[in-house]
Design an enzyme around this catalytic site. Structure first.
Site, PDB file in Angstrom:
ATOM      1  N   GLY A  23      64.488 -40.953  -4.681  1.00  0.00           N
ATOM      2  CA  GLY A  23      65.781 -40.378  -5.032  1.00  0.00           C
ATOM      3  C   GLY A  23      66.340 -40.960  -6.316  1.00  0.00           C
ATOM      4  O   GLY A  23      65.932 -42.037  -6.771  1.00  0.00           O
ATOM      5  N   ASN A  24      67.252 -40.225  -6.913  1.00  0.00           N
ATOM      6  CA  ASN A  24      67.934 -40.687  -8.127  1.00  0.00           C
ATOM      7  C   ASN A  24      69.252 -39.962  -8.234  1.00  0.00           C
ATOM      8  O   ASN A  24      69.382 -38.818  -7.816  1.00  0.00           O
ATOM      9  CB  ASN A  24      67.067 -40.473  -9.380  1.00  0.00           C
ATOM     10  CG  ASN A  24      66.254 -39.216  -9.291  1.00  0.00           C
ATOM     11  OD1 ASN A  24      66.754 -38.135  -9.553  1.00  0.00           O
ATOM     12  ND2 ASN A  24      65.002 -39.331  -8.874  1.00  0.00           N
ATOM     13  N   GLY A  39      62.244 -46.729  -9.698  1.00  0.00           N
ATOM     14  CA  GLY A  39      61.665 -47.690  -8.751  1.00  0.00           C
ATOM     15  C   GLY A  39      62.645 -48.670  -8.138  1.00  0.00           C
ATOM     16  O   GLY A  39      62.330 -49.856  -8.007  1.00  0.00           O
ATOM     17  N   SER A  68      62.568 -41.518 -13.625  1.00  0.00           N
ATOM     18  CA  SER A  68      61.653 -40.573 -14.278  1.00  0.00           C
ATOM     19  C   SER A  68      62.145 -39.132 -14.118  1.00  0.00           C
ATOM     20  O   SER A  68      61.643 -38.234 -14.782  1.00  0.00           O
ATOM     21  CB  SER A  68      60.257 -40.707 -13.679  1.00  0.00           C
ATOM     22  OG  SER A  68      60.320 -40.477 -12.287  1.00  0.00           O
ATOM     23  N   GLU A  69      63.129 -38.917 -13.226  1.00  0.00           N
ATOM     24  CA  GLU A  69      63.663 -37.563 -13.028  1.00  0.00           C
ATOM     25  C   GLU A  69      64.824 -37.252 -13.972  1.00  0.00           C
ATOM     26  O   GLU A  69      65.541 -36.274 -13.769  1.00  0.00           O
ATOM     27  CB  GLU A  69      64.145 -37.390 -11.584  1.00  0.00           C
ATOM     28  CG  GLU A  69      63.058 -37.396 -10.557  1.00  0.00           C
ATOM     29  CD  GLU A  69      62.114 -36.203 -10.640  1.00  0.00           C
ATOM     30  OE1 GLU A  69      62.064 -35.540 -11.694  1.00  0.00           O
ATOM     31  OE2 GLU A  69      61.417 -35.959  -9.650  1.00  0.00           O
ATOM     32  N   HIS A  88      69.850 -36.569  -6.165  1.00  0.00           N
ATOM     33  CA  HIS A  88      68.528 -36.096  -5.756  1.00  0.00           C
ATOM     34  C   HIS A  88      68.011 -37.076  -4.710  1.00  0.00           C
ATOM     35  O   HIS A  88      68.023 -38.292  -4.939  1.00  0.00           O
ATOM     36  CB  HIS A  88      67.578 -36.029  -6.946  1.00  0.00           C
ATOM     37  CG  HIS A  88      66.145 -35.874  -6.520  1.00  0.00           C
ATOM     38  ND1 HIS A  88      65.670 -34.722  -5.950  1.00  0.00           N
ATOM     39  CD2 HIS A  88      65.114 -36.751  -6.522  1.00  0.00           C
ATOM     40  CE1 HIS A  88      64.394 -34.891  -5.639  1.00  0.00           C
ATOM     41  NE2 HIS A  88      64.025 -36.117  -5.979  1.00  0.00           N
ATOM     42  N   HIS A  90      65.615 -37.602  -0.658  1.00  0.00           N
ATOM     43  CA  HIS A  90      64.534 -37.150   0.233  1.00  0.00           C
ATOM     44  C   HIS A  90      64.975 -37.275   1.692  1.00  0.00           C
ATOM     45  O   HIS A  90      64.409 -38.071   2.442  1.00  0.00           O
ATOM     46  CB  HIS A  90      63.269 -37.999   0.005  1.00  0.00           C
ATOM     47  CG  HIS A  90      62.815 -38.063  -1.428  1.00  0.00           C
ATOM     48  ND1 HIS A  90      62.051 -39.105  -1.913  1.00  0.00           N
ATOM     49  CD2 HIS A  90      62.999 -37.221  -2.468  1.00  0.00           C
ATOM     50  CE1 HIS A  90      61.800 -38.902  -3.202  1.00  0.00           C
ATOM     51  NE2 HIS A  90      62.362 -37.765  -3.566  1.00  0.00           N
ATOM     52  N   HIS A 152      59.036 -31.905  -1.452  1.00  0.00           N
ATOM     53  CA  HIS A 152      59.563 -32.981  -2.280  1.00  0.00           C
ATOM     54  C   HIS A 152      60.919 -33.510  -1.782  1.00  0.00           C
ATOM     55  O   HIS A 152      61.006 -34.678  -1.403  1.00  0.00           O
ATOM     56  CB  HIS A 152      59.651 -32.498  -3.733  1.00  0.00           C
ATOM     57  CG  HIS A 152      60.183 -33.517  -4.680  1.00  0.00           C
ATOM     58  ND1 HIS A 152      60.282 -33.332  -6.017  1.00  0.00           N
ATOM     59  CD2 HIS A 152      60.675 -34.764  -4.460  1.00  0.00           C
ATOM     60  CE1 HIS A 152      60.796 -34.403  -6.590  1.00  0.00           C
ATOM     61  NE2 HIS A 152      61.050 -35.287  -5.663  1.00  0.00           N
TER      62      HIS A 152
HETATM   63 ZN   LIG Z   1      62.230 -37.009  -5.627  1.00  0.00          ZN
END
Ligand SMILES: [Zn+2]
Length: 194
Positions: A23-24, A39, A68-69, A88, A90, A152
């Site tokens: 997640g981010n 991370g 990275s998103e 974002h 999961h 995802h």
């Molecule tokens: Zn994700």
């Protein structure tokens, strides 16, 4: 505002709406993106860990690298001036729906029906890529704030941190109910749509 962002990011992990380093989350303040690092286990997140970038993703501050998103976050912000926060994650029940192509029924609870009036189901695309970010554009432009990402997770947006978080948690509740409905094999009572 930054401490509030940190509190909601931690809440996301603590309420099991995302797991491990997954997640981010981000907020936009004066055309600067404040985002979680790559991370990072969100339970331990603090204001000092926030990464700041410009609207092109160029890092301006922060001791870690941005998630990275970030391409997805930038794509959404650039296409919708009204969005100020993106989550974002999961969440496990929404993941069952995303993996098994189960449509999440949001018309069973009044608040959810209002918050999640439009959900876009996006086909699988490699996370972190330009193609993945591009996949959001049409629905974002069409006013969609809630996305279920095949195999995802989910992405929710809002005018505020609270709005983006509320969509995420409400979506996960509806996903749980949808999964349980499948298990008990009964048709739910829907609320009337105006
Ligand atoms: Zn994700």
């Amino acid at each position: 505002m930054l401490q509030k962002f940190v509190d909601y990011v931690k809440l996301t992990w603590d309420r099991k709406l995302t797991e491990s380093t997954g997640g981010n989350m981000s907020i936009r303040i004066d055309d600067k993106i404040h985002i979680t690092p790559t991370g990072f286990i969100k339970h331990f997140f603090s204001v000092e860990d926030i990464v700041i970038t410009d609207m092109n993703g160029k890092q301006l501050a922060g001791r870690y690298r941005a998630s990275s998103e970030i391409k997805m976050h930038l794509k959404i912000y650039k296409n919708r001036s009204d969005i100020e926060s993106i989550f974002h994650a999961h969440p496990r029940n929404a993941l069952i729906c995303a993996i098994n192509k189960i449509k999440i029924n949001t018309h069973i609870l009044p608040e959810a029906a209002f918050l999640l009036n439009k959900i876009a189901y996006l086909p699988y695309s490699q996370p972190g890529t330009e193609e993945f970010a591009q996949g959001f554009v049409n629905d974002v432009k069409g006013g969609c704030n809630t996305f279920v990402l095949e195999n995802h997770g989910v992405t929710t947006c809002g005018k505020s941190i609270e709005a983006a978080f509320a969509r995420l948690e409400s979506l996960e509740t509806c996903a749980y109910l949808s999964v349980m409905q499948e298990l008990i094999d009964k048709k739910p009572n829907d609320i009337p749509l105006e």
